[in-house]
Design an enzyme around this catalytic site. Structure first.
Site, short mmCIF file in Angstrom:
data_model
loop_
_atom_site.label_atom_id
_atom_site.label_comp_id
_atom_site.label_asym_id
_atom_site.label_seq_id
_atom_site.Cartn_x
_atom_site.Cartn_y
_atom_site.Cartn_z
N HIS A 193 1.00 6.28 1.62
CA HIS A 193 1.73 7.53 2.50
C HIS A 193 3.03 7.94 1.74
CE1 HIS A 193 -0.96 6.72 5.60
NE2 HIS A 193 -0.68 5.43 5.87
N ARG A 231 -9.49 7.98 -1.18
CA ARG A 231 -10.44 8.57 -0.11
C ARG A 231 -11.14 9.65 -0.48
NH1 ARG A 231 -8.92 6.67 5.22
NH2 ARG A 231 -10.52 7.91 6.00
N THR A 248 -8.21 3.76 8.40
CA THR A 248 -9.55 2.89 8.22
C THR A 248 -9.54 2.24 9.93
OG1 THR A 248 -9.01 2.43 6.18
CG2 THR A 248 -10.76 1.08 7.06
N ARG A 268 -7.25 12.98 0.76
CA ARG A 268 -6.09 13.35 1.69
C ARG A 268 -4.52 12.68 1.28
NH1 ARG A 268 -7.41 10.12 7.24
NH2 ARG A 268 -9.33 11.04 7.01
N HIS A 269 -4.67 11.91 0.70
CA HIS A 269 -3.08 11.26 -0.17
C HIS A 269 -3.24 10.64 -1.47
CE1 HIS A 269 -5.15 7.51 1.37
NE2 HIS A 269 -4.65 7.58 2.63
N HIS A 319 -5.64 3.73 -1.70
CA HIS A 319 -6.86 3.80 -1.18
C HIS A 319 -7.41 5.27 -1.63
CE1 HIS A 319 -9.56 4.23 2.59
NE2 HIS A 319 -10.48 4.42 1.45
N HIS A 328 -4.02 -4.52 7.73
CA HIS A 328 -3.87 -3.54 8.39
C HIS A 328 -3.21 -3.48 9.89
CE1 HIS A 328 -5.45 0.33 10.32
NE2 HIS A 328 -6.17 0.49 9.09
N GLY A 329 -2.30 -2.49 10.02
CA GLY A 329 -1.42 -2.48 10.97
C GLY A 329 -0.17 -3.83 11.31
N ASN A 353 0.89 -1.18 -0.03
CA ASN A 353 -0.10 0.03 0.18
C ASN A 353 0.94 1.28 0.11
OD1 ASN A 353 -1.56 2.34 1.20
ND2 ASN A 353 -2.94 0.88 1.61
N GLU A 376 -8.60 0.18 -3.15
CA GLU A 376 -9.47 0.50 -1.83
C GLU A 376 -10.32 1.61 -2.02
OE1 GLU A 376 -7.33 0.73 1.99
OE2 GLU A 376 -6.19 -0.89 1.49
N GLU A 421 -11.13 -9.41 2.78
CA GLU A 421 -9.83 -9.03 3.37
C GLU A 421 -10.11 -8.76 4.97
OE1 GLU A 421 -7.39 -5.70 1.78
OE2 GLU A 421 -6.46 -5.35 3.84
N ARG A 429 2.79 18.85 1.01
CA ARG A 429 2.95 20.46 0.78
C ARG A 429 2.37 20.46 -0.75
NH1 ARG A 429 8.11 22.53 2.31
NH2 ARG A 429 7.93 22.22 4.80
N1 PXP Z 1 -6.02 -3.00 4.20
C1 PXP Z 1 -7.04 -1.80 4.14
C2 PXP Z 1 -8.19 -2.31 4.10
C3 PXP Z 1 -6.69 -0.60 4.77
O1 PXP Z 1 -7.47 0.26 4.80
C4 PXP Z 1 -5.17 -0.43 5.09
C5 PXP Z 1 -4.74 1.23 5.33
O2 PXP Z 1 -5.14 1.78 4.25
C6 PXP Z 1 -4.37 -1.40 4.90
C7 PXP Z 1 -4.63 -2.51 4.55
C8 PXP Z 1 -2.91 -1.21 5.00
O3 PXP Z 1 -2.61 -0.90 6.40
P1 PXP Z 1 -1.30 -0.46 7.09
O4 PXP Z 1 -0.94 0.91 6.34
O5 PXP Z 1 -1.41 -0.37 8.67
O6 PXP Z 1 -0.24 -1.57 6.77
#
Ligand code: PXP
Length: 240
Positions: free
Chosen positions: A10, A45, A101, A49-50, A43, A191-192, A7, A70, A151, A18
């Site tokens: 970021h 959104r 999320t 935002r990104h 993603h 996620h995480g 992903n 996403e 997922e 900026r």
């Molecule tokens: N899966 C989903 C559905 C998410 O929304 C995110 C965060 O955008 C991720 C995976 C990736 O999560 P992380 O950035 O914590 O690895």
């Protein structure tokens, strides 16, 4: 073989800090693929935002692996997906005020509307994945929508306050994976996840793809993206 979806949101977060043109997520996707990414996830959104619409359009042309978009199951996003045609979409809940999320989507409470969204996307050959918690009712509902994937949300596993709670979350994710596969669903997770907590999740039988963002981009700031992705692939095999 378990695959890694990187992903790159970021990378765009740094650019948008900026509102300039660098760093470009398009370049980041190339480097992630050179490092061994099996897929690229972004993603889009509602508040942009990104990731921006332009990023998704260009990534559709440049990604050599697969592009996972996403998005929230809204009319606007469905329209964008139908136009851009990512390799699959992952439907997530979205709140403007959240930092990221915050949990799985509630399919049970929205079954009819969400089934229509799946039908619309899958009739256009865009497979759908639901981002859900490993709860029996949500897995049943995901299967009822005829989506191809789920997922599983690993956030609670990642945030567990001690080893015992984490073991319980892992057991729930393992059971959820088994239940989903029995229902004909394919299973991803994310996620995480980090270099330190990914391996037990990578060992869940039947797991197909892990979607990982923040930890890889954070490491990439220090060691470069190609190396950060290579190291995640090693962490997934407990070889880091
Ligand atoms: N899966 C989903 C559905 C998410 O929304 C995110 C965060 O955008 C991720 C995976 C990736 O999560 P992380 O950035 O914590 O690895």
């Amino acid at each position: 073989m378990l695959s890694l979806g990187v992903n790159i949101d970021h990378v765009a977060t740094i650019r948008q800090a900026r509102k300039t043109v660098e760093p470009d997520p398009i370049a980041a996707a190339v480097l992630a693929e050179l490092g061994g990414a099996d897929g690229i996830t972004v993603h889009l959104r509602e508040d942009r935002r990104h990731i921006q619409d332009r990023d998704v359009r260009i990534l559709r042309e440049t990604v050599r692996t697969h592009l996972n978009l996403e998005m929230a199951p809204t009319e606007e996003m469905v329209g964008i997906a139908l136009e851009i045609k990512p390799d699959y979409v992952t439907l997530v809940p979205e709140k403007r005020e959240e930092v990221t999320t915050e949990g799985g989507i509630d399919i049970v409470a929205n079954l009819d509307r969400f089934t229509e969204v799946v039908t619309k996307l899958q009739s256009a050959d865009i497979p759908v994945s639901w981002f859900i918690d490993a709860e029996e009712a949500q897995i049943e509902a995901a299967a009822a929508t005829k989506a191809k994937f789920i997922e599983l949300h690993t956030g609670k596993y990642a945030d567990a306050i001690n080893a015992q709670v984490q073991a319980q979350e892992l057991a729930d994710l393992t059971r959820g994976t088994e239940q989903a596969i029995a229902k004909g669903l394919r299973v991803n997770a994310g996620h995480g996840l980090t270099y330190w907590n990914v391996y037990p999740i990578a060992c869940i039988p039947g797991m197909e793809e892990l979607n990982i963002g923040h930890t890889i981009i954070a490491r990439a700031v220090l060691v470069g993206l190609e190396r950060a992705v290579k190291e995640m692939k090693l962490a997934m095999k407990n070889q880091l």
